[in-house]
Structures are given as C-alpha cells and as structure tokens.
Design a protein around this motif. Sequence first.
Motif, PDB file in Angstrom:
ATOM      1  N   ASN A  95      49.285   4.303 -31.134  1.00 34.99           N
ATOM      2  CA  ASN A  95      49.824   5.668 -31.186  1.00 34.99           C
ATOM      3  C   ASN A  95      48.732   6.729 -31.017  1.00 34.99           C
ATOM      4  O   ASN A  95      49.006   7.925 -31.105  1.00 34.99           O
ATOM      5  CB  ASN A  95      50.583   5.905 -32.500  1.00 34.99           C
ATOM      6  CG  ASN A  95      49.694   5.799 -33.732  1.00 34.99           C
ATOM      7  OD1 ASN A  95      48.466   5.646 -33.609  1.00 34.99           O
ATOM      8  ND2 ASN A  95      50.283   5.877 -34.904  1.00 34.99           N
ATOM      9  N   GLU A  96      47.479   6.267 -30.814  1.00 36.63           N
ATOM     10  CA  GLU A  96      46.310   7.131 -30.621  1.00 36.63           C
ATOM     11  C   GLU A  96      45.998   8.014 -31.825  1.00 36.63           C
ATOM     12  O   GLU A  96      45.212   8.946 -31.741  1.00 36.63           O
ATOM     13  CB  GLU A  96      46.449   7.983 -29.340  1.00 36.63           C
ATOM     14  CG  GLU A  96      46.554   7.132 -28.091  1.00 36.63           C
ATOM     15  CD  GLU A  96      46.264   7.897 -26.808  1.00 36.63           C
ATOM     16  OE1 GLU A  96      45.903   9.081 -26.875  1.00 36.63           O
ATOM     17  OE2 GLU A  96      46.391   7.271 -25.726  1.00 36.63           O
ATOM     18  N   ARG A  97      46.603   7.718 -32.974  1.00 37.03           N
ATOM     19  CA  ARG A  97      46.345   8.498 -34.192  1.00 37.03           C
ATOM     20  C   ARG A  97      44.941   8.220 -34.722  1.00 37.03           C
ATOM     21  O   ARG A  97      44.336   9.066 -35.369  1.00 37.03           O
ATOM     22  CB  ARG A  97      47.396   8.143 -35.248  1.00 37.03           C
ATOM     23  CG  ARG A  97      47.354   8.942 -36.531  1.00 37.03           C
ATOM     24  CD  ARG A  97      47.718  10.393 -36.385  1.00 37.03           C
ATOM     25  NE  ARG A  97      49.035  10.658 -35.932  1.00 37.03           N
ATOM     26  CZ  ARG A  97      50.159  10.555 -36.651  1.00 37.03           C
ATOM     27  NH1 ARG A  97      50.121  10.115 -37.890  1.00 37.03           N
ATOM     28  NH2 ARG A  97      51.314  10.896 -36.145  1.00 37.03           N
TER      29      ARG A  97
ATOM     30  N   LYS B 293      41.264   2.814 -29.286  1.00 31.88           N
ATOM     31  CA  LYS B 293      42.394   3.662 -29.680  1.00 31.88           C
ATOM     32  C   LYS B 293      43.504   2.803 -30.267  1.00 31.88           C
ATOM     33  O   LYS B 293      43.827   1.741 -29.722  1.00 31.88           O
ATOM     34  CB  LYS B 293      42.965   4.416 -28.470  1.00 31.88           C
ATOM     35  CG  LYS B 293      42.030   5.404 -27.822  1.00 31.88           C
ATOM     36  CD  LYS B 293      42.740   6.085 -26.649  1.00 31.88           C
ATOM     37  CE  LYS B 293      41.857   7.118 -25.967  1.00 31.88           C
ATOM     38  NZ  LYS B 293      42.581   7.783 -24.847  1.00 31.88           N
TER      39      LYS B 293
ATOM     40  N   ARG C   3      42.574  17.426 -37.326  1.00 30.31           N
ATOM     41  CA  ARG C   3      41.760  16.471 -36.564  1.00 30.31           C
ATOM     42  C   ARG C   3      40.496  16.233 -37.383  1.00 30.31           C
ATOM     43  O   ARG C   3      39.716  17.158 -37.626  1.00 30.31           O
ATOM     44  CB  ARG C   3      41.438  17.035 -35.183  1.00 30.31           C
ATOM     45  CG  ARG C   3      40.816  16.011 -34.246  1.00 30.31           C
ATOM     46  CD  ARG C   3      40.906  16.439 -32.779  1.00 30.31           C
ATOM     47  NE  ARG C   3      40.468  15.335 -31.917  1.00 30.31           N
ATOM     48  CZ  ARG C   3      39.246  15.239 -31.388  1.00 30.31           C
ATOM     49  NH1 ARG C   3      38.347  16.201 -31.594  1.00 30.31           N
ATOM     50  NH2 ARG C   3      38.917  14.202 -30.653  1.00 30.31           N
TER      51      ARG C   3
ATOM     52  N   ALA D 283      45.275   8.854 -41.512  1.00 28.44           N
ATOM     53  CA  ALA D 283      46.271   8.833 -40.437  1.00 28.44           C
ATOM     54  C   ALA D 283      47.684   8.739 -41.007  1.00 28.44           C
ATOM     55  O   ALA D 283      48.621   9.379 -40.505  1.00 28.44           O
ATOM     56  CB  ALA D 283      45.998   7.671 -39.487  1.00 28.44           C
ATOM     57  N   ASP D 284      47.834   7.959 -42.080  1.00 23.35           N
ATOM     58  CA  ASP D 284      49.153   7.826 -42.715  1.00 23.35           C
ATOM     59  C   ASP D 284      49.616   9.137 -43.348  1.00 23.35           C
ATOM     60  O   ASP D 284      50.820   9.334 -43.561  1.00 23.35           O
ATOM     61  CB  ASP D 284      49.127   6.726 -43.782  1.00 23.35           C
ATOM     62  CG  ASP D 284      49.053   5.326 -43.179  1.00 23.35           C
ATOM     63  OD1 ASP D 284      49.325   5.186 -41.966  1.00 23.35           O
ATOM     64  OD2 ASP D 284      48.718   4.380 -43.929  1.00 23.35           O
TER      65      ASP D 284
ATOM     66  N   LYS E 111      48.332  17.817 -40.102  1.00 22.38           N
ATOM     67  CA  LYS E 111      47.938  17.434 -38.742  1.00 22.38           C
ATOM     68  C   LYS E 111      46.552  17.951 -38.352  1.00 22.38           C
ATOM     69  O   LYS E 111      46.355  18.531 -37.295  1.00 22.38           O
ATOM     70  CB  LYS E 111      48.996  17.892 -37.739  1.00 22.38           C
ATOM     71  CG  LYS E 111      50.355  17.241 -37.986  1.00 22.38           C
ATOM     72  CD  LYS E 111      51.374  17.639 -36.941  1.00 22.38           C
ATOM     73  CE  LYS E 111      52.698  16.929 -37.194  1.00 22.38           C
ATOM     74  NZ  LYS E 111      53.751  17.338 -36.225  1.00 22.38           N
TER      75      LYS E 111
ATOM     76  N   GLY F 219      49.334  11.860 -41.785  1.00 24.47           N
ATOM     77  CA  GLY F 219      49.740  12.684 -40.654  1.00 24.47           C
ATOM     78  C   GLY F 219      48.613  13.307 -39.861  1.00 24.47           C
ATOM     79  O   GLY F 219      48.860  14.092 -38.935  1.00 24.47           O
ATOM     80  N   HIS F 220      47.379  12.957 -40.211  1.00 17.80           N
ATOM     81  CA  HIS F 220      46.231  13.542 -39.505  1.00 17.80           C
ATOM     82  C   HIS F 220      45.803  12.657 -38.335  1.00 17.80           C
ATOM     83  O   HIS F 220      46.142  11.471 -38.272  1.00 17.80           O
ATOM     84  CB  HIS F 220      45.069  13.734 -40.483  1.00 17.80           C
ATOM     85  CG  HIS F 220      45.418  14.588 -41.659  1.00 17.80           C
ATOM     86  ND1 HIS F 220      45.714  15.919 -41.544  1.00 17.80           N
ATOM     87  CD2 HIS F 220      45.552  14.273 -42.982  1.00 17.80           C
ATOM     88  CE1 HIS F 220      45.997  16.417 -42.731  1.00 17.80           C
ATOM     89  NE2 HIS F 220      45.913  15.439 -43.630  1.00 17.80           N
ATOM     90  N   SER F 221      45.043  13.227 -37.416  1.00 20.80           N
ATOM     91  CA  SER F 221      44.421  12.474 -36.326  1.00 20.80           C
ATOM     92  C   SER F 221      42.973  12.194 -36.726  1.00 20.80           C
ATOM     93  O   SER F 221      42.259  13.115 -37.132  1.00 20.80           O
ATOM     94  CB  SER F 221      44.450  13.274 -35.025  1.00 20.80           C
ATOM     95  OG  SER F 221      45.783  13.476 -34.617  1.00 20.80           O
TER      96      SER F 221
END
Length: 226
Positions: free
Chosen positions: A106-108, A103, A45, A61-62, A43, A64-66
């Motif tokens: 899910n804003e990821r 965005k 950024r 993003a897949d 996670k 799990g990161h933003s």
Amino acid sequence: MAKVMDDEYWRQRWVNNQITFHMPKVNPTLSKYMANMTAGQEKCRILVPLCGKSEDMKWLADQGHSVVGVELSPLAVEAFYKENKLDFTSSPIEGLSDADLYKSKNERIQIYKASLFDLSRDILGEFDCIWDRGSLVALLREDMQRYVELMTSLMKTKGRCLLATFDYDQSKMNGPPFSTPAKVVEQLYAAGWDIESLEVTDVMSDKWRSRGLDTMTGLTTLLTKK
C-alpha cells in the motif's frame, strides 16, 4: 575508539545478529509523545532514520501516517517486512550505487536501503515529523553536525522531531549509543529550531551496568523547526 563505526560495521552487526539495540515492541517514548511529535495532525509523513527493523514503523503506519525509513542493512529491511507479514517490492534508486527502495504493497511504509548521507531532500522529499530514537546517538561524533544539517533540510517549517538521547559518563563506556546530553542537543539544534525538554528519566539497567556504567539518564526532546 576501539572500532570505526563505518557502514560495514553496522551491516556486520546485522549479519552477526548483534542487534541489542533493537526493541521488539513499540518504543514507549514514541507512544507517549506521538501527539507532541505530530501536533495532533493526521496523515503525517514521518522519517525514521537508521530504522533497523523497528516495530515503530508499522505502529505509526497503523495510526494512519506515511512512514519512510532509512537503513543500511538489507537483512534488517527484509526482516521488517517479513516479520510484519507485509508484501513488499524493491527497486534500485536511480543515481545511487548499492541503494534500493523497498515499498509495502500500500506504499504506507517505504524504506531506503542506503547510506544516510548519500540521501538528500531531492531523493527523500520533505517531512512533517522525524522520530529519532537511535540515530543521533549512533553516529560518530564528528558526523553529528552534518546529520543535523541533513535533518534540517528534510523538515518542513513547523515540522517536529521527537528525539531520544542518553546522558552518561562517556569515559566509562564506549558508544554506541554515545552520550548526547542536553547541552549538546542545544548546541546542535541552536540554529533554526525551538527546543523543548519533554522528559528526563533514569534508564540505568543491568545492560549498562555490565558495560561499566553506574548512572545513565534518558532524555526526550521535542524539536520544532522555525
């Protein structure tokens, strides 16, 4: 230099579909060294400057990161979301002209459609990681120090930047991408960063041969903010 690479130059590259720099798959350097960039953390950024419609953003993003991208061309930004079948919203960025924030639902994944140097830590926030695959090498050489200062301001202490650059005889080919050898990276990031060379590879291909080169080296560097 035959052409001035201002913002309009890059917008026109997208309008004319002159996007040979776009890689239609996840960058193998990123997948190979992502654990180095994230220090194995979940996670994170992650900033992707001058992102285009890079496949890397969805892949990150897949995991799990933003992800936060910055890109000049609205064509590139909208193509990214549409080609990846991601619902998105867009809204103007307060205080900036001709700038919008896109965005995913899910804003990821967020992408700032703006000129990079119009942005700041106050707007973007701070980051655990930066993935610089085609950003530093695309900039006019007189903008490099300014760019590094911006990246430094956006990075958390102990944050990491995975940097991909090229080394070739600049007299034989006009950039972009510009030759950015290890000694230049070391000079740019000497203050405030630990510098580790991860890989040096021969990246010579017909693409570069057709532009007048006979040798070209790819450099992968891990930068850690002190």
